[in-house]
Design a protein around this motif. Structure first.
Motif, short mmCIF file in Angstrom:
data_model
loop_
_atom_site.label_atom_id
_atom_site.label_comp_id
_atom_site.label_asym_id
_atom_site.label_seq_id
_atom_site.Cartn_x
_atom_site.Cartn_y
_atom_site.Cartn_z
N ARG A 268 14.48 -64.36 -26.98
CA ARG A 268 15.44 -65.38 -26.55
C ARG A 268 15.80 -65.22 -25.06
O ARG A 268 16.96 -65.19 -24.67
CB ARG A 268 16.70 -65.36 -27.42
N ASN A 269 14.75 -65.12 -24.25
CA ASN A 269 14.87 -65.05 -22.79
C ASN A 269 15.54 -63.77 -22.28
O ASN A 269 15.90 -63.69 -21.10
CB ASN A 269 15.62 -66.26 -22.23
N LYS A 270 15.70 -62.79 -23.14
CA LYS A 270 16.26 -61.50 -22.71
C LYS A 270 15.17 -60.43 -22.79
O LYS A 270 14.33 -60.47 -23.69
CB LYS A 270 17.45 -61.10 -23.57
N GLN A 271 15.19 -59.50 -21.84
CA GLN A 271 14.19 -58.44 -21.80
C GLN A 271 14.83 -57.08 -22.11
O GLN A 271 15.95 -56.79 -21.69
CB GLN A 271 13.51 -58.39 -20.43
N TYR A 272 14.09 -56.29 -22.84
CA TYR A 272 14.52 -54.93 -23.20
C TYR A 272 13.34 -54.01 -22.87
O TYR A 272 12.22 -54.22 -23.33
CB TYR A 272 14.86 -54.84 -24.69
N TRP A 273 13.61 -52.94 -22.09
CA TRP A 273 12.50 -52.14 -21.58
C TRP A 273 12.60 -50.65 -21.93
O TRP A 273 13.55 -50.20 -22.55
CB TRP A 273 12.39 -52.30 -20.06
N LYS A 274 11.55 -49.96 -21.49
CA LYS A 274 11.43 -48.49 -21.54
C LYS A 274 11.23 -47.95 -22.96
O LYS A 274 11.85 -46.95 -23.33
CB LYS A 274 12.61 -47.82 -20.85
#
Length: 208
Positions: free
Chosen positions: A171-177
């Protein structure tokens, strides 16, 4: 055997006998680790708060019920073995967290409803996770992995800057690492599951 040897042997028997008699009524250092903490001084019985709960069967799908028990824990409050759902408790007057079962959590919180609800919700989440893991991710030409779940698309993509690292788009949000694809998939479930559980009954959302 010489007289000196006989005397030494006799003294060793006397010492062992004396030690055995004392040990019946003596608690030696280290024994406290095995005591029921409900009966140990300095341990608060009330006023605890649960800060997290863990399902120790998660990730053990390939094992049967008996094999999974090898991974379960012992309640740190009452020493009851075979705890699958671990309630992690903290107290303002105790420096360490305690990992306990549901019955002890109820007594420690003086709440005989909420701990059971926590376990019930975790069981339901475990069931949803099993369903999620059965779904097949599709890899597109960009190397990204895509999955449609409950009507929503979620994407996992490898980092362009660090090999072996992954990110999630939902939903257009990014989560990384995330350090591996499997960890990213597991995190993807948590992200979409949290969103779905908060969804209004009518399915209508405000713009984001």
């Amino acid at each position: 055997m010489s007289l000196e040897g006989i005397s030494k042997f006799t003294n060793e028997i006397i010492e062992d006998t004396t030690f055995a008699k004392k040990s019946k009524n003596t608690i030696f250092e280290g024994d406290f680790d095995f005591m029921d903490l409900w009966n140990k001084e300095g341990i608060p019985h009330k006023g605890w708060k649960c800060i997290d709960i863990e399902d120790l069967a998660e990730g053990l799908d390939e094992l049967d019920a008996e094999e999974r028990k090898d991974y379960y824990e012992t309640c740190e409050m009452c020493n009851h073995e075979g705890i699958r759902y671990v309630h992690i408790m903290e107290h303002p007057e105790y420096s360490e967290h305690l990992r306990v079962g549901c019955s002890c959590a109820e007594r420690m919180e003086e709440d005989y409803v909420t701990p059971q609800l926590r376990e019930k919700n975790l069981r339901k989440k475990f069931s949803r996770l099993k369903t999620f893991r059965k779904r097949t991710w599709v890899q597109n030409f960009n190397g990204n992995y895509m999955l449609k779940f409950k009507g929503y698309f979620i994407t996992i993509m490898p980092s362009k800057y660090k090999k072996g690292e992954y990110g999630i788009i939902f939903r257009n949000k990014q989560y990384w690492k995330y350090e591996s694809l499997e960890k990213a998939k597991r995190a993807a479930f948590d992200i979409i599951d949290e969103y779905l559980q908060q969804r209004p009954a009518n399915g209508i959302y405000l713009p984001y």
